[in-house]
Design a protein around this motif. Sequence first.
Motif, PDB file in Angstrom:
ATOM      1  N   ASP A   1       0.895  -1.173   0.201  1.00 37.49           N
ATOM      2  CA  ASP A   1       0.024   0.109  -0.004  1.00 37.49           C
ATOM      3  C   ASP A   1       0.820   1.428  -0.048  1.00 37.49           C
ATOM      4  O   ASP A   1       0.392   2.408  -0.652  1.00 37.49           O
TER       5      ASP A   1
ATOM      6  N   ILE B   1       1.726   1.971  -3.581  1.00 35.71           N
ATOM      7  CA  ILE B   1       0.664   2.698  -4.265  1.00 35.71           C
ATOM      8  C   ILE B   1       0.634   4.058  -3.771  1.00 35.71           C
ATOM      9  O   ILE B   1       0.392   5.117  -4.750  1.00 35.71           O
TER      10      ILE B   1
ATOM     11  N   SER C   1     -10.231  -2.968  -5.629  1.00 34.05           N
ATOM     12  CA  SER C   1      -9.821  -3.719  -4.387  1.00 34.05           C
ATOM     13  C   SER C   1     -10.706  -4.962  -4.079  1.00 34.05           C
ATOM     14  O   SER C   1     -10.327  -5.754  -3.300  1.00 34.05           O
TER      15      SER C   1
ATOM     16  N   ILE D   1      -3.497  -1.827  -8.953  1.00 35.83           N
ATOM     17  CA  ILE D   1      -4.164  -2.270  -7.645  1.00 35.83           C
ATOM     18  C   ILE D   1      -4.102  -3.824  -7.576  1.00 35.83           C
ATOM     19  O   ILE D   1      -3.994  -4.532  -6.635  1.00 35.83           O
TER      20      ILE D   1
ATOM     21  N   VAL E   1      -1.063  -5.453  -5.694  1.00 33.54           N
ATOM     22  CA  VAL E   1      -1.021  -5.338  -4.390  1.00 33.54           C
ATOM     23  C   VAL E   1      -1.498  -6.632  -3.788  1.00 33.54           C
ATOM     24  O   VAL E   1      -2.652  -7.149  -3.926  1.00 33.54           O
TER      25      VAL E   1
ATOM     26  N   PRO F   1      -5.080  -5.701  -0.854  1.00 31.50           N
ATOM     27  CA  PRO F   1      -5.480  -4.180  -1.048  1.00 31.50           C
ATOM     28  C   PRO F   1      -6.392  -3.593  -0.376  1.00 31.50           C
ATOM     29  O   PRO F   1      -7.142  -2.448  -0.717  1.00 31.50           O
TER      30      PRO F   1
ATOM     31  N   THR G   1      -5.651   0.059   0.301  1.00 33.68           N
ATOM     32  CA  THR G   1      -5.346   0.676  -0.885  1.00 33.68           C
ATOM     33  C   THR G   1      -6.285   2.007  -1.191  1.00 33.68           C
ATOM     34  O   THR G   1      -5.706   2.970  -1.790  1.00 33.68           O
TER      35      THR G   1
ATOM     36  N   THR H   1      -4.745   5.601  -1.618  1.00 36.51           N
ATOM     37  CA  THR H   1      -5.002   6.459  -3.022  1.00 36.51           C
ATOM     38  C   THR H   1      -5.581   7.832  -2.666  1.00 36.51           C
ATOM     39  O   THR H   1      -5.110   8.948  -3.255  1.00 36.51           O
TER      40      THR H   1
END
Length: 368
Positions: free
Chosen positions: A13, A16, A68, A209, A212, A215, A218, A222
């Motif tokens: 994460d 990201i 996700s 994603i 990941v 996620p 995530t 983001t």
Amino acid sequence: MNRSPDYQGIVSDRDILITVITNIIGVLTLSSPRVVAEVTNSSDGWITVLLGGIIASLCGWFIAKIASSFPNQSFLTYTSYLLSKPVAIVMTLIFSLQFFMTTVFYVRELAALSHQYLFDHTPQEIISLTFLFVVIYAVSGSQAGIFRLNVLFFPILVVGLFLVIFLPIGLIDWEGFLPLFQTDFEGYLKGTYFSVVNMLGFAIVFFYIGLVKNPRNTPKMTAYGVLVTMGFNLVIYLVCVGVFGNTTMRNMFFPTFDLSRTVEIPGGFFERFDAFLFLFWTIIFFTTATMALDVTVMTLRMVFRNFKKINAVIMLSPIIYFTSMVPKSYLDVVSFNRLLGHFTIIYFLLVTILLGIAFKIKGGNSSE
């Protein structure tokens, strides 16, 4: 669950978060103060940057939330489940074209910036080709390596942004921020629209994603990444307005880069501080162009599964180069960028709405 061998949870994460920040703080950060100043008066552009950042963060959270729900699956896989495979293939190919044109713009923009400020006797064709070779080398490796590059360059990015923001503070004319609220509703609307376009770099979450491993956080990362970028853009805009003024900034191609040209380091340690900061902006161009080309190749290989990555890179490279040389002047590059921005936000909103409706009806975890 149906998992592609390319999606094995290779990033975290945190990666990201950093990737979203580095991808948004790209080439558009150089020109975004001018774009906002063109449609607003006085220092009112800060309102549009703030509103645009909030809207972009909500959009980023929303698309990450949808993606996700289909862990370790490609965009094509979960979109096929939500909207049917033919629709998913068309969407993926259009995204491939959009990121291809984004790569073209980055290559051409770096050549224009380099030619204008540093290498005025070097043909732009040579600058573009040299830069493209470096991008090709990065994309030809693993995707994990691209994320490691982002993490490696992130401290340089932060330090560079702080230098751009804080060194010119002594030159700010604080009276230039007044009067406030001089822009009409249409100006605020256009400024907010352009601010959202400038922060659409978070769209890479649609595709990354899937890398990941877990996620769950995530979407939040983001949104944080977009808000951090919005904060930098907001401060940069205010510094540009304070140093140059709204009217002057409208006539500058790269107001953010021109900030570095106003700075003089005491003692003559750096005779040309802008040349030092140019290295910082080149790194930003490199990371954003690398991710754009990587997503182009990734989306192509989602549709054409037997297409080897290196073959895709080799095939696309000359097309990118020759396409980047089509604009004859920088005004042509600006027009190309605006058309690309309009197309990107319209298409992004269309895809987001369709996926949101389908997700509401069908839900996630498609392949279980």
